[in-house]
Design a protein around this motif. Structure first.
Motif, mmCIF file in Angstrom:
data_model
loop_
_atom_site.group_PDB
_atom_site.id
_atom_site.type_symbol
_atom_site.label_atom_id
_atom_site.label_comp_id
_atom_site.label_asym_id
_atom_site.label_seq_id
_atom_site.Cartn_x
_atom_site.Cartn_y
_atom_site.Cartn_z
ATOM 1 N N VAL A 199 -5.043 131.334 82.013
ATOM 2 C CA VAL A 199 -3.795 131.168 82.755
ATOM 3 C C VAL A 199 -3.317 129.735 82.556
ATOM 4 C CG1 VAL A 199 -4.324 132.919 84.508
ATOM 5 C CG2 VAL A 199 -5.044 130.550 84.873
ATOM 6 N N ASN A 200 -2.031 129.504 82.844
ATOM 7 C CA ASN A 200 -1.455 128.173 82.656
ATOM 8 C C ASN A 200 -1.450 127.332 83.918
ATOM 9 O OD1 ASN A 200 -0.906 128.755 79.965
ATOM 10 N ND2 ASN A 200 1.131 129.585 80.442
ATOM 11 N N ARG A 201 -1.634 127.968 85.077
ATOM 12 C CA ARG A 201 -1.580 127.215 86.319
ATOM 13 C C ARG A 201 -2.301 127.966 87.431
ATOM 14 N NH1 ARG A 201 4.552 128.256 88.521
ATOM 15 N NH2 ARG A 201 4.854 130.262 87.509
ATOM 16 N N ILE A 202 -2.610 127.223 88.496
ATOM 17 C CA ILE A 202 -3.262 127.774 89.680
ATOM 18 C C ILE A 202 -2.329 127.559 90.865
ATOM 19 C CG2 ILE A 202 -5.235 127.585 91.244
ATOM 20 C CD1 ILE A 202 -6.858 126.482 88.867
ATOM 21 N N ILE A 203 -2.082 128.624 91.616
ATOM 22 C CA ILE A 203 -1.226 128.536 92.796
ATOM 23 C C ILE A 203 -2.019 129.000 94.010
ATOM 24 C CG2 ILE A 203 0.887 129.357 93.908
ATOM 25 C CD1 ILE A 203 2.045 129.756 91.092
ATOM 26 N N LEU A 204 -2.115 128.149 95.010
ATOM 27 C CA LEU A 204 -2.864 128.449 96.232
ATOM 28 C C LEU A 204 -1.898 128.442 97.404
ATOM 29 C CD1 LEU A 204 -5.743 125.919 95.515
ATOM 30 C CD2 LEU A 204 -5.644 128.304 94.819
ATOM 31 N N THR A 205 -1.980 129.453 98.235
ATOM 32 C CA THR A 205 -1.037 129.543 99.351
ATOM 33 C C THR A 205 -1.690 130.182 100.561
ATOM 34 O OG1 THR A 205 1.159 130.366 99.978
ATOM 35 C CG2 THR A 205 -0.152 131.795 98.565
ATOM 36 N N ARG A 206 -1.131 129.902 101.715
ATOM 37 C CA ARG A 206 -1.571 130.540 102.957
ATOM 38 C C ARG A 206 -0.430 130.478 103.970
ATOM 39 N NH1 ARG A 206 -6.041 126.819 105.990
ATOM 40 N NH2 ARG A 206 -7.070 128.833 105.941
ATOM 41 N N PRO A 207 -0.357 131.439 104.867
ATOM 42 C CA PRO A 207 0.702 131.410 105.888
ATOM 43 C C PRO A 207 0.396 130.349 106.942
ATOM 44 C CG PRO A 207 -0.740 133.283 106.250
ATOM 45 C CD PRO A 207 -1.199 132.651 104.977
ATOM 46 N N ALA A 208 1.404 129.567 107.304
ATOM 47 C CA ALA A 208 1.226 128.535 108.338
ATOM 48 C C ALA A 208 1.626 129.107 109.687
ATOM 49 C CB ALA A 208 2.061 127.309 108.011
ATOM 50 N N VAL A 209 0.935 130.174 110.075
ATOM 51 C CA VAL A 209 1.287 130.886 111.314
ATOM 52 C C VAL A 209 1.194 129.979 112.528
ATOM 53 C CG1 VAL A 209 0.538 132.701 112.898
ATOM 54 C CG2 VAL A 209 0.683 133.151 110.464
ATOM 55 N N GLU A 210 0.147 129.141 112.542
ATOM 56 C CA GLU A 210 -0.065 128.320 113.737
ATOM 57 C C GLU A 210 1.098 127.367 113.978
ATOM 58 O OE1 GLU A 210 -1.982 128.567 111.151
ATOM 59 O OE2 GLU A 210 -4.046 129.061 111.678
ATOM 60 N N ALA A 211 1.849 126.995 112.891
ATOM 61 C CA ALA A 211 2.964 126.065 113.045
ATOM 62 C C ALA A 211 4.124 126.728 113.774
ATOM 63 C CB ALA A 211 3.425 125.568 111.682
ATOM 64 N N GLY A 212 4.383 127.975 113.429
ATOM 65 C CA GLY A 212 5.443 128.740 114.079
ATOM 66 C C GLY A 212 6.755 127.984 114.120
ATOM 67 N N GLU A 213 7.417 128.031 115.264
ATOM 68 C CA GLU A 213 8.705 127.374 115.413
ATOM 69 C C GLU A 213 8.561 125.877 115.685
ATOM 70 O OE1 GLU A 213 11.594 128.889 114.936
ATOM 71 O OE2 GLU A 213 10.494 130.729 114.461
ATOM 72 N N THR A 214 7.330 125.399 115.864
ATOM 73 C CA THR A 214 7.142 124.002 116.245
ATOM 74 C C THR A 214 6.957 123.082 115.051
ATOM 75 O OG1 THR A 214 4.739 124.206 116.418
ATOM 76 C CG2 THR A 214 6.021 124.750 118.379
ATOM 77 N N LEU A 215 7.024 123.598 113.833
ATOM 78 C CA LEU A 215 6.777 122.784 112.645
ATOM 79 C C LEU A 215 7.689 121.561 112.608
ATOM 80 C CD1 LEU A 215 5.099 122.684 110.036
ATOM 81 C CD2 LEU A 215 6.951 123.889 108.900
#
Length: 320
Positions: free
Chosen positions: A158-174
């Motif tokens: 592969v040419n790249r690595i993409i890591l992600t996760r939902p920032a649920v804890e941030a919610g509307e307060t980000l």
């Protein structure tokens, strides 16, 4: 009383010391679990007890020998997992685990599966384009996926690595958190950074990050994109909604592979919102080239208390 004597040569005394452990702790655990007695003589070990349990103890010790030759030590996790597998009649699988090396970290440490469940997970990743790794904390879901991603990148698969996760804890307060956008989201991505630093080394990671070959971002950043020739890992997937899960899975482009990890016992979504990880198992379980691997408490490779904590919580939830 049946007596069985294991012939371990005197020149291999380091193995005997490792099997017995510090202050004979390992030997005491084996004796307690299998109801046998273990002693030493100049030739090796003597196991005394019921015939079936004595032979089981022999299986444990032979497996621990293989672990010692492979790892150079016998740690508590290896001992307890070996005992568990021998009790289930699966000791033959332990040697297969030790033969598999995923990759080597920046400081020269080999990354290997430590349980049969982890090996099944890694085999599925090698064979399938989309793999779901579902299980409790401490089973190595994310770390092993990272190791496979780094290996694929190093091998130019592969040419790249993409890591992600939902920032649920941030919610509307980000927006109320201090700092710029990157500083706001970094705390939610820290576990991914830590795993990458360990496997790749900090300086190597920074070079690849600057070139855009590694990307660590919240799940929301994936919307509207097509991810070609990439190794994509979605972590904490139990906190995706059904819409987010569908969005993520439909981002996958040519030459890409996706690993989705999560623990359905730790869902942080607001009441009334269904977890995309729970729903997707019912929708995609029969689709070719997609694998669902369910890791269990037996695959936990953290402190032994983690297993007990998870068991205690499961009992509590059942009583409720």
């Amino acid at each position: 009383m049946f007596i069985y004597k294991l012939e371990i040569p005197v020149e291999d005394r380091p193995i005997v010391r490792e099997i017995f452990g510090n202050l004979d702790e390992n030997a005491k655990i084996i004796e307690s679990e299998l109801k046998v007695r273990i002693s030493q003589d100049e030739a090796g070990l003597i196991i005394t007890g019921d015939e079936v349990m004595t032979k089981a103890a022999e299986d444990v010790i032979r497996s621990l020998e293989n672990i010692y030759y492979s790892k150079g030590e016998i740690d508590d996790q290896s001992l307890r997992y070996t005992l568990e597998m021998v009790k289930k009649g699966k000791s033959a699988g332990i040697k297969k685990i030790l033969e598999d090396i995923v990759c080597v970290t920046s400081n020269g440490k080999p990354i290997k599966p430590k349980t049969l469940g982890q090996k099944q997970y890694l085999d599925a990743i090698a064979e399938k384009d989309i793999v779901f790794g579902i299980g409790p904390a401490g089973t190595g879901k994310t770390y092993l996926a990272m190791a496979k991603a780094v290996t694929a990148f190093r091998n130019k698969e592969v040419n790249r690595i993409i890591l992600t996760r939902p920032a649920v804890e941030a919610g509307e307060t980000l927006g109320f958190l201090p700092g710029d956008l990157q500083e706001k989201i970094d705390p939610y991505l820290r576990p991914l950074y830590d795993a990458l630093f360990d496997i790749m080394g900090y300086e190597n990671y920074l070079k690849l990050l600057e070139k855009g070959l590694i990307e660590v971002a919240p799940l929301a950043y994936m919307r509207g994109r097509t991810l070609d020739s990439a190794y994509v890992i979605l972590d904490e997937a139990q906190n995706t909604t059904n819409e987010q899960m569908k969005m993520f899975l439909t981002r996958l482009g040519y030459g890409s592979k996706a690993i989705i990890t999560g623990d359905i016992t730790q869902i942080d979504l607001p009441p009334g919102r269904k977890s995309g990880l729970v729903t997707v198992q019912r929708i995609l379980s029969k689709v070719d080239d997609i694998a669902f691997i369910n890791l269990t408490r037996n695959d936990i490779v953290r402190h032994p208390l983690v297993q007990k904590i998870i068991d205690a919580y499961e009992m509590y939830e059942k009583r409720k």
